[in-house]
Every structure is written in structure tokens, then in C-alpha cells.
Motif scaffolding. Structure first.
Motif, PDB file in Angstrom:
ATOM      1  N   SER A  10       0.727  -1.331   0.191  1.00 31.60           N
ATOM      2  CA  SER A  10      -0.087  -0.010   0.036  1.00 31.60           C
ATOM      3  C   SER A  10       0.823   1.231   0.081  1.00 31.60           C
ATOM      4  O   SER A  10       0.384   2.388  -0.494  1.00 31.60           O
ATOM      5  CB  SER A  10      -0.887  -0.082   1.244  1.00 31.60           C
ATOM      6  N   SER A  11       1.887   1.222   0.582  1.00 36.55           N
ATOM      7  CA  SER A  11       2.899   2.468   0.538  1.00 36.55           C
ATOM      8  C   SER A  11       3.140   3.187  -0.799  1.00 36.55           C
ATOM      9  O   SER A  11       3.150   4.260  -0.906  1.00 36.55           O
ATOM     10  CB  SER A  11       4.162   2.093   1.240  1.00 36.55           C
ATOM     11  N   GLU A  16       0.201   6.465  -6.215  1.00 34.73           N
ATOM     12  CA  GLU A  16      -0.029   6.078  -7.642  1.00 34.73           C
ATOM     13  C   GLU A  16      -1.572   6.171  -7.947  1.00 34.73           C
ATOM     14  O   GLU A  16      -1.681   6.541  -8.950  1.00 34.73           O
ATOM     15  CB  GLU A  16       0.684   4.630  -8.172  1.00 34.73           C
ATOM     16  N   LEU A  17      -2.230   5.293  -7.356  1.00 34.84           N
ATOM     17  CA  LEU A  17      -3.613   5.258  -7.243  1.00 34.84           C
ATOM     18  C   LEU A  17      -4.560   6.792  -7.116  1.00 34.84           C
ATOM     19  O   LEU A  17      -5.534   6.670  -7.490  1.00 34.84           O
ATOM     20  CB  LEU A  17      -4.239   4.108  -6.639  1.00 34.84           C
ATOM     21  N   SER A  18      -3.903   7.305  -6.481  1.00 35.83           N
ATOM     22  CA  SER A  18      -4.387   8.879  -6.199  1.00 35.83           C
ATOM     23  C   SER A  18      -4.165   9.512  -7.115  1.00 35.83           C
ATOM     24  O   SER A  18      -5.014  10.520  -7.427  1.00 35.83           O
ATOM     25  CB  SER A  18      -3.630   9.431  -5.001  1.00 35.83           C
ATOM     26  N   GLU A  29      -8.551  10.378  -0.374  1.00 33.86           N
ATOM     27  CA  GLU A  29      -7.760  10.267   0.822  1.00 33.86           C
ATOM     28  C   GLU A  29      -8.221   9.410   1.626  1.00 33.86           C
ATOM     29  O   GLU A  29      -7.673   8.383   2.281  1.00 33.86           O
ATOM     30  CB  GLU A  29      -7.804  11.612   1.484  1.00 33.86           C
ATOM     31  N   ILE A  30      -9.544   9.253   1.905  1.00 33.52           N
ATOM     32  CA  ILE A  30     -10.286   8.592   2.614  1.00 33.52           C
ATOM     33  C   ILE A  30     -10.412   6.887   2.018  1.00 33.52           C
ATOM     34  O   ILE A  30      -9.906   5.814   2.640  1.00 33.52           O
ATOM     35  CB  ILE A  30     -11.843   8.588   3.027  1.00 33.52           C
ATOM     36  N   TRP A  34      -8.785   3.587   3.590  1.00 36.53           N
ATOM     37  CA  TRP A  34      -9.126   2.213   3.770  1.00 36.53           C
ATOM     38  C   TRP A  34      -8.241   1.286   3.058  1.00 36.53           C
ATOM     39  O   TRP A  34      -8.098   0.238   3.394  1.00 36.53           O
ATOM     40  CB  TRP A  34     -10.640   2.220   3.074  1.00 36.53           C
ATOM     41  N   PHE A  35      -7.849   1.651   1.766  1.00 34.50           N
ATOM     42  CA  PHE A  35      -6.799   0.420   0.923  1.00 34.50           C
ATOM     43  C   PHE A  35      -5.902   0.167   1.733  1.00 34.50           C
ATOM     44  O   PHE A  35      -5.193  -0.938   1.638  1.00 34.50           O
ATOM     45  CB  PHE A  35      -6.595   1.361  -0.090  1.00 34.50           C
TER      46      PHE A  35
END
Length: 109
Positions: A10-11, A16-18, A29-30, A34-35
Motif C-alpha cells: 500500500s505504501s 500512484e492510485l491517487s 484520501e479516505i 481504507w485501501f
């Protein structure tokens, strides 16, 4: 190795997914929070499931079977078409991580 990948994935993935161009996969951001953290919910379930599995089928088979949620979880994440698929993949890999972290230190008798 899979356990470490689940914890550390996730780090680099959240930034990247943002920024991703596909709005179906772009994380707010939320959603990013959760991810990153939903894997722990899966790990809690996996810990309970792992204890039951060790008693029923033994340590070795439990470790072999826990590869299934790793594979399915990573496959779902790779093929994700929306944020919910990312969440489901993270929960599945969390379940596998919970099983792994419970079963690995168990001594065979």
C-alpha cells in the motif's frame, strides 16, 4: 515473501492510485486510508480461520491452502475495474496474511 509484499504494497500503491487517470480506480484520501488498512480486517479473520484450519487439517496443509487467497487477492487487485475490487483483493490477501502469521510460528508435534 507474499506476507511482506501484502504489508508493504500500500505504501507505493496509494500515491500512484491517487494520481491514476482512470476515475474508477482513483483513490480519494479516505479511500486510500481504507485501501491501506482494510488488510488488517482480513488478517483478523485469517487468524481465526487459521487456528481452526490448523486443528482440522494440520500446519502444512493450512500453509498450502493459504496460497489460494494470496493468488486470488493479487489477481483481483491486478484486474481491478473499480475501487471495491481493490478492497476485496486487499481483504483476501489480508486473510492469507493472518493465516500465515498464525501458522508459521506453530510448532509441529
Amino acid at each position: 515473501m507474499s506476507f511482506g509484499f501484502v504489508l508493504g504494497y500500500s505504501s507505493p500503491a496509494i500515491p500512484e492510485l491517487s494520481r491514476i487517470s482512470d476515475p474508477r480506480l482513483r483513490l480519494s484520501e479516505i479511500q486510500g486510508s481504507w485501501f491501506g488498512s482494510i488488510v488488517t480486517i482480513g488478517a483478523a479473520v485469517g487468524g481465526l480461520l487459521g487456528g481452526w484450519m490448523v486443528q482440522k487439517i494440520g500446519r502444512k496443509l493450512t500453509l498450502m491452502f493459504c496460497t489460494l487467497p494470496y493468488v486470488f487477492g493479487f489477481t483481483i487487485i491486478i484486474a481491478a475495474q473499480n475501487v471495491w475490487m481493490l478492497y476485496v483483493g486487499r481483504v483476501l490477501t489480508g486473510i492469507a496474511s493472518g493465516i500465515t502469521s498464525l501458522v508459521t510460528p506453530v510448532r509441529s508435534t
